[in-house]
Motif scaffolding. Structure first.
Motif, short mmCIF file in Angstrom:
data_model
loop_
_atom_site.label_atom_id
_atom_site.label_comp_id
_atom_site.label_asym_id
_atom_site.label_seq_id
_atom_site.Cartn_x
_atom_site.Cartn_y
_atom_site.Cartn_z
N GLU A 179 93.32 14.24 38.14
CA GLU A 179 92.68 12.72 37.91
C GLU A 179 91.31 13.24 37.26
N PRO A 189 87.72 10.72 34.99
CA PRO A 189 87.26 9.66 34.90
C PRO A 189 87.89 8.90 33.53
N LEU A 190 88.08 7.56 33.51
CA LEU A 190 88.59 6.89 32.45
C LEU A 190 87.70 7.31 31.00
N ARG A 204 88.90 10.50 29.89
CA ARG A 204 90.32 10.47 29.40
C ARG A 204 90.24 9.60 28.06
N LEU A 205 89.46 8.83 27.75
CA LEU A 205 89.24 8.26 26.48
C LEU A 205 88.73 9.05 25.43
N ILE A 220 95.76 9.02 28.12
CA ILE A 220 94.85 7.97 28.75
C ILE A 220 95.45 7.70 30.19
N ALA A 221 96.61 7.78 30.38
CA ALA A 221 97.29 7.81 31.63
C ALA A 221 97.29 9.35 31.97
#
Length: 222
Positions: free
Chosen positions: A104, A106-107, A110-111, A189-190
């Motif tokens: 995992e 952080p968003l 990932r972006l 992104i996922a």
């Protein structure tokens, strides 16, 4: 060609294109209802090949926007939406039993990595050297100057393409948008096990190559 044995990427590209052919044919006034049914079948086959096919209705909608902007035949999307809904329910049900562990992030990370990955893919189209079926994950998420410049350039290019498609829907902008839209499911992104690999490019490459050819031809005509 790296990792040719991953046939799901080849199959989703095949069924994606077959669907689009049937979709275009079913827009004709004299088209048989069997063509519409066949397009739904190809869409289902594409979904069962790989989840990247979820972008297919978006591409079909943009096709209407570019080539048939005054069309009112949006009812043909009802079948596609039903198939999409059933697939998503099935996908979420199966995911409950998945034992795959993905790191995992952080968003925001990932972006940022997604933009860097998109820039890397564009670079590979220009200079297809140093191909690798498996890349080191941290390569695309490190806050280096190179990655920051790449992410900014891709973001500007995506914004410009989207803006031009909205205000002046031309084929070249449609196909350039095809590249980014079909790339979204595999841009990490996922969280994914493999954040980047060349086999993800089979489907997006169709849009990028056709878009560049059309743009080049329009420049030569001027």
């Amino acid at each position: 060609v790296s990792a040719i044995s991953f046939r799901e990427d080849l199959l989703v590209t095949l069924f994606f294109l077959l669907y689009l052919i049937c979709f275009i044919k079913c827009l004709r006034p004299e088209a048989s209802k069997w063509i519409s049914f066949l397009s739904i079948i190809f869409y289902l086959f594409a979904l069962l090949s790989k989840e990247s096919a979820l972008t297919l209705p978006i591409i079909a909608f943009l096709y209407l926007r570019v080539w048939m902007w005054n069309s009112r035949r949006y009812w043909i999307f009802i079948g596609y939406l039903l198939v999409t809904g059933v697939y998503l329910l099935f996908f979420l049900y199966v995911q409950q039993f998945s034992s795959m562990v993905v790191a995992e992030r952080p968003l925001a990370s990932r972006l940022f990595g997604a933009l860097v990955i998109a820039g890397h893919y564009i670079w590979l189209h220009l200079f297809p050297i140093g191909l690798n079926p498996y890349y080191e994950q941290n390569t695309f998420f490190m806050g280096t100057l190179k990655n920051a410049v790449t992410a900014a350039a891709v973001l500007v290019f995506m914004g410009w393409t989207s803006y031009r498609l909205i205000i002046r829907p031309l084929p070249k902008y449609f196909f350039l948008s095809w590249f980014f839209i079909t790339l979204i499911p595999v841009m990490n992104i996922a969280p994914m096990v493999n954040p980047a690999t060349e086999r993800y490019l089979y489907l997006p490459s169709v849009g990028l190559i056709v878009g560049v050819v059309i743009a080049g031809a329009s420049l030569l005509d001027k």
